[in-house]
Scaffold this active site. Structure first.
Site, PDB file in Angstrom:
ATOM      1  N   GLY B 221      10.661  21.898  -9.084  1.00  0.00           N
ATOM      2  CA  GLY B 221       9.741  22.858  -8.484  1.00  0.00           C
ATOM      3  C   GLY B 221      10.286  23.397  -7.169  1.00  0.00           C
ATOM      4  CB  SER B 222       8.531  24.598  -4.179  1.00  0.00           C
ATOM      5  OG  SER B 222       7.674  25.390  -4.951  1.00  0.00           O
ATOM      6  CB  THR B 223      11.909  19.952  -3.916  1.00  0.00           C
ATOM      7  OG1 THR B 223      12.231  19.808  -5.297  1.00  0.00           O
ATOM      8  CG2 THR B 223      10.564  19.283  -3.657  1.00  0.00           C
ATOM      9  CG  PHE B 224      16.208  24.039  -7.132  1.00  0.00           C
ATOM     10  CD1 PHE B 224      17.079  23.004  -7.436  1.00  0.00           C
ATOM     11  CD2 PHE B 224      16.657  25.344  -7.305  1.00  0.00           C
ATOM     12  CE1 PHE B 224      18.357  23.258  -7.896  1.00  0.00           C
ATOM     13  CE2 PHE B 224      17.933  25.611  -7.773  1.00  0.00           C
ATOM     14  CZ  PHE B 224      18.780  24.560  -8.069  1.00  0.00           C
ATOM     15  CE  LYS B 225       9.865  28.226  -3.997  1.00  0.00           C
ATOM     16  NZ  LYS B 225       8.411  28.217  -3.732  1.00  0.00           N
TER      17      LYS B 225
END
Lengths: 497, 500
Positions: B221-225
């Site tokens: 999810g957004s941790t990949f940002k």
């Protein structure tokens, strides 16, 4: 009858037959070898105590000394009654028997908690019982040597023995399962807490009959034939007895659920037939019949089950013991793992864990011993067996009468075949069958029968070693001097050293 | 009759020759295989003759052996087994050990070459000295906190994992996988009972035996940002550079529009990079990913440790617990061009992107450690039976350097903003600098979203801990709860170190 052991007693023959040396009794060699055997057994017992008790007790030599006394008694009997017997037989068998007793005592110790091992009586348990059985078996062997002064006299009771043999074989098959079955094989007669394996005795009785029958019939069996593919095949009507024994062995296979015994009887018969007739065709017919029968049993066991299921299952375990390592294949797998753990040198007597293998005191004793003595020790045991077998065959070569040749050859081969069947089964070479390991396995029947077999071989080897002419010692008074009554084949008259 | 007799003699010799050959096969050729077979109980009995060494955390044994009266002389036991289960593994009587019990088996059992001198001494003294001891890197307080907070999470999740790493060394401070199990029944000497206990655990659909912190891969999810941001900063952007955003974005050639978690997040057409991360702006990062290209994103992910199939966590020189590789998955069309729809989804940690909690912690650790990613490890020291320390002491080493220290500084600044002003406020610790990134990953149509948090805590520019928490199928509030748990673990690490 006095002083029978003097080689100088037969000086007369040297003039007539210069190639024959004055026969030696070689009893002192036997005594020395026996002493060596007992030393090895004592060392084995001491090592077991050192490994299992962390000390060698003052009593460690007692079982060995008892065994030594028993075997020494037999040695004296041989001196008196079979002075020309083969000197290697008794020491070799005594060593095997002694290792067996020592190993069984070692198993007894393993059953006791480590703290109580030191106080465990020397003559208790399976080991003690085996010692008592050894005494009984050796007495039986001595009685046979005393009673039967000439092996040919056995042929007088051939038909009685043959019938007795068949009855002994068939008893477990017809008995209800509760009285005959142990571990899935119906090979026993069980009364109360007591069980005997009649098949062990049957093999000697049957062999006596085979030998007598074949001596009588060998002319017709070996002469009347048809030639096919360059091999002489016997006439159909002469096949009768072979087919009969084949049926008998297949019945054993089916009703007693035991491939080993079946293979043993059939192999014994075919080989004596071959020795009697010198015809390879018998071996070919025999092998074809046996493997055909075994394959059929395997096939039927796989498809319709029923009485063949047991054999089918054993064959399946043999093909892949690790397919079901905790249930069906457990015993064989544990045996193989024990052998593998032992490796080349073994864990040392008393240093392994043979009690991991079910039935290690009986069928699997070879694997149990192998874990502790390793490949080298087992090879030595195999060589001992081979020695006994080849010495037996040599007695057959040297003895002058056909009946003796057949008896010695048959007995020796049967012993060898039995070792092959059980050791091969335990080590995964052939499907496992419930045979005892001669002289090692716990149990009186096997021990007594095999000691009788050895006594018979001693008797025949004695006859073989006796001087050709003159009133040889130990010869029955009624038998005339000169060449024996039955002579077949020119080279057999001369004893080849 | 003598000729056939002689032939019979030869036949017997052949039969015995076969026996002999087969014995050689069994006792020589196959001997090692049989000796070490899993079905072979003998070696185990011998193995239990010697006291197996301890597995210790901060001086207290969490895996130990005590004497018994049975055939097997020592019983393995694990005090607080459930808390440490996935690190310890277990050493069953019949079967293969797992975890540290497996990776350090030889040293614990005393068979290791390193303990050769002790074995030689045994030969002369006649004693069976115990095996060696293994000292782990874990912080007891952090581990207990992680276990407690994870299992008593406030969103009622029953599956998840938490892991904490010292960014400066790579030493693992906490490693918990939920649901856990009690390893003690599995090492019972009553092997049938042990077997049944193992079967029950193995059949459990929640997979308690699985080490989720190392081997469960979830969409990040957004941790990949954080990885997108690193790539963007390296392409010349600064945290204050504007990037396109908006309420919705549909990638060229792809019909599925990407929206933000809430309409209030970055509806404007341009947003700064730092704000995009702080608010977790999906449309911004999707467009950023498409602009940077699949190769750049994949390459940056690989620089942070994605696609690493070799990594193990144990000692730094050899062995250890296996780690599942994290993957970015396929983002290309068959003709070799970027699949822009997939790329947009991948950039926000969806599509085929999968990450282990360990990988999440390693990203945060690399950022906190000025761009240097240390190789994670669990074994601090091997101590001999007499507690000599000559055998092994961990010498931390850099695994890779995913970003420069300037980029790392910028990323720290952006991630701090997340905790101070954005979605990660649950992780704040007064007096310390905390940075991180939350994540809510869609797990498909059927189950609820996974909640993620990856982050770090620093003091005076020195990193203290990097933490990743994943809550499987947590649904709404999952990432907020993951953030709170991560904060608690960080506090425990700080407390264990006396506030430093």
């Amino acid at each position: 009858m006095t002083a029978p052991a003097r080689p100088a007693a037969t000086p007369t023959i040297t003039g007539e037959m210069p190639r024959v040396r004055a026969p030696k009794t070689r009893r002192n060699a036997e005594l020395a070898l026996l002493a060596l055997s007992m030393l090895v057994v004592a060392a084995y017992s001491a090592t077991i105590e050192a490994n299992m008790l962390q000390t060698v007790t003052l009593d460690f030599w007692l079982p060995t000394a008892s065994l030594a006394a028993v075997f020494l008694g037999l040695h004296v009997v041989i001196r008196l009654r079979a002075p020309y017997a083969d000197p290697a037989l008794l020491p070799a068998v005594a060593l095997l028997n002694g290792i067996g007793v020592g190993f069984l005592r070692r198993l007894d110790l393993a059953d006791v908690a480590p703290a109580q091992r030191l106080g465990y009586p020397v003559f208790a348990g399976t080991g003690g019982r085996q010692l008592a059985w050894t005494l009984a078996a050796v007495i039986l062997a001595a009685v046979l040597l005393f009673m039967i002064r000439d092996h040919r006299s056995v042929s007088r009771y051939a038909y009685t023995l043959g019938l007795a043999g068949i009855v002994l074989v068939m008893i477990p098959a017809v008995l209800p399962r509760a009285y005959s079955e142990i571990n899935g094989a119906k090979l026993w007669i069980r009364v109360g807490g007591f069980s005997i394996q009649p098949g062990e005795f049957a093999k000697i009785a049957l062999l006596s009959f085979f030998a007598y029958y074949l001596v009588r019939k060998r002319e017709v069996l070996s002469l009347a034939s048809r030639r096919f593919l360059g091999i002489d095949f016997p006439r159909g009507r002469d096949l009768g007895p072979v087919v009969l024994v084949w049926m008998l062995s297949l019945l054993v296979l089916i009703f007693e659920k035991d491939l080993g015994t079946s293979l043993l009887y059939f192999g014994m018969f075919v080989v004596t037939l071959y020795i009697a007739t010198e015809r390879v065709s018998w071996l070919i017919i025999g092998l074809l019949l046996f493997f055909g029968g075994a394959f059929l049993a395997y096939f039927l066991g796989g498809t319709i089950g029923g009485p063949f299921a047991n054999f089918y299952q054993r064959a399946e375990i043999w093909l892949d013991p690790f397919a079901d390592p905790y249930e069906k294949g457990y015993q064989l797998v544990q045996g193989l793992l024990g052998l593998g753990t032992g490796g080349l040198f073994g864990a040392g007597p008393g240093g392994g864990q043979p009690d991991k293998v079910p039935e290690v005191h009986n069928d699997f004793i070879f694997a149990g011993i192998g874990e502790e003595v390793g490949l080298f020790g087992l090879s030595a045991l195999l060589v001992l067996y081979l020695l006994v077998v080849e010495r037996g065959l040599r007695a057959g070569l040297a003895v002058r009468d056909s009946f003796g040749k057949l008896m010695a050859g048959g007995l020796a081969f049967t012993l060898g075949l039995q070792v092959f069947v059980i050791v091969g089964g335990v080590t995964g070479l052939i499907p496992l069958t419930g045979q005892t390991t001669p002289f090692l396995s716990a149990g009186g029947s096997s021990l007594m029968a095999n000691w009788l077999l050895i006594a018979m071989l001693l008797r025949i080897s004695d006859a073989a070693g006796q001087p050709v002419t003159g009133n040889g010692p130990g010869r029955p008074a009624g038998v005339p001097a000169g060449p024996p009554a039955q002579l077949h084949g020119a080279p057999t008259e001369v004893i080849r050293p | 009759m003598n000729a056939p007799l002689r032939r019979v003699g030869v036949v017997v010799m052949i039969l015995f020759g076969l026996l002999f050959a087969n014995l050689n096969w069994v006792q020589a050729y196959k001997a090692d295989e049989y000796r070490t077979s899993d079905y072979n109980g003998r070696v185990q009995v011998a193995e239990y003759d010697r006291q197996r060494g301890n597995i210790e955390v901060a001086g207290r044994a969490i895996g130990t052996s005590r004497a018994t009266d049975g055939e097997l002389k020592f019983q393995r036991s694990y005090p607080n087994g459930e808390i440490y289960a996935h690190v310890l593994g277990f050493k069953p009587v019949n079967g293969v050990p797992t975890g540290i019990e497996k990776s350090e088996d030889e040293f614990l059992a005393g068979n290791s070459d390193q303990l050769f001198a002790d074995r030689v001494r045994d030969l002369f003294t006649g004693n069976d000295t115990a095996g060696g001891n293994v000292l782990l890197t874990l912080s007891r307080r952090a581990q207990e906190t992680a276990y407690r907070e994870l299992t008593r999470n406030r969103v009622g999740v029953d599956k998840g994992a938490a892991i904490a790493i010292d960014p400066r060394t790579g030493a693992i401070q906490a490693l918990v996988s939920m649901p856990s199990f009690d390893p003690n029944p599995l090492v019972s000497h009553r092997t049938d009972a042990a077997g049944k206990a193992y079967e029950a655990l193995e059949k459990d659909k929640d997979g308690p035996l699985k080490n989720r912190a190392l081997s469960e891969v979830l969409p990040p999810g957004s941790t990949f940002k954080v990885i997108d941001s690193a790539a963007a900063l390296e392409s010349g952007l600064t945290p204050n550079s504007n990037i396109p955003a908006g309420p919705s974005y549909t990638a060229p050639t792809s019909g599925t529009p990407i929206r933000n978690a809430h309409p209030s997040i970055c509806p404007e057409s341009q947003v700064t990079l730092i704000d995009a991360l702080t608010e977790s702006c999906n449309t911004g990062f999707a467009q950023l990913g498409v602009r940077l290209g699949a190769d750049t994103i994949k390459e940056k992910a690989r620089a942070f440790g994605f696609e690493d199939t070799e990594l193990t966590v144990g000692r730094l020189n050899e062995g250890g617990l296996p780690v599942a590789p994290s993957r970015t998955g396929e983002i290309k069309n068959p003709d070799g061009s970027d699949d822009k729809g997939a790329l947009a989804q991948s950039a926000i940690g969806q599509n085929n992107v999968r990450m282990t909690p360990l990988q999440g912690a390693m990203i945060a650790a690399a950022v906190a450690n000025g761009g240097s990613q240390m190789r994670p490890y669990l074994v601090q020291q091997l101590l001999g039976p007499d507690r000599t320390t000559i055998h092994y002491t961990a010498a931390p080493r850099e695994l890779r350097k995913p970003v420069s220290s300037q980029v790392a500084q910028s990323l720290q600044q952006m991630m701090r903003s997340v905790v101070e002003n954005g979605t990660g406020t649950n992780a704040q610790i007064s007096g310390y600098t905390v940075g991180g990134k939350t994540g809510t990953a869609q797990a498909g149509e059927v189950s609820d979203d996974h909640g993620w948090f990856i982050g770090f805590v620093m003091k005076d520019g020195q990193p203290i801990s990097a933490v990743a928490v994943a809550l499987e199928s947590a649904g709404d509030g999952g990432s907020a709860e993951a953030t709170r748990i991560a904060g608690q673990i960080m506090k425990a690490v700080i407390a264990d170190r006396g506030g430093k």
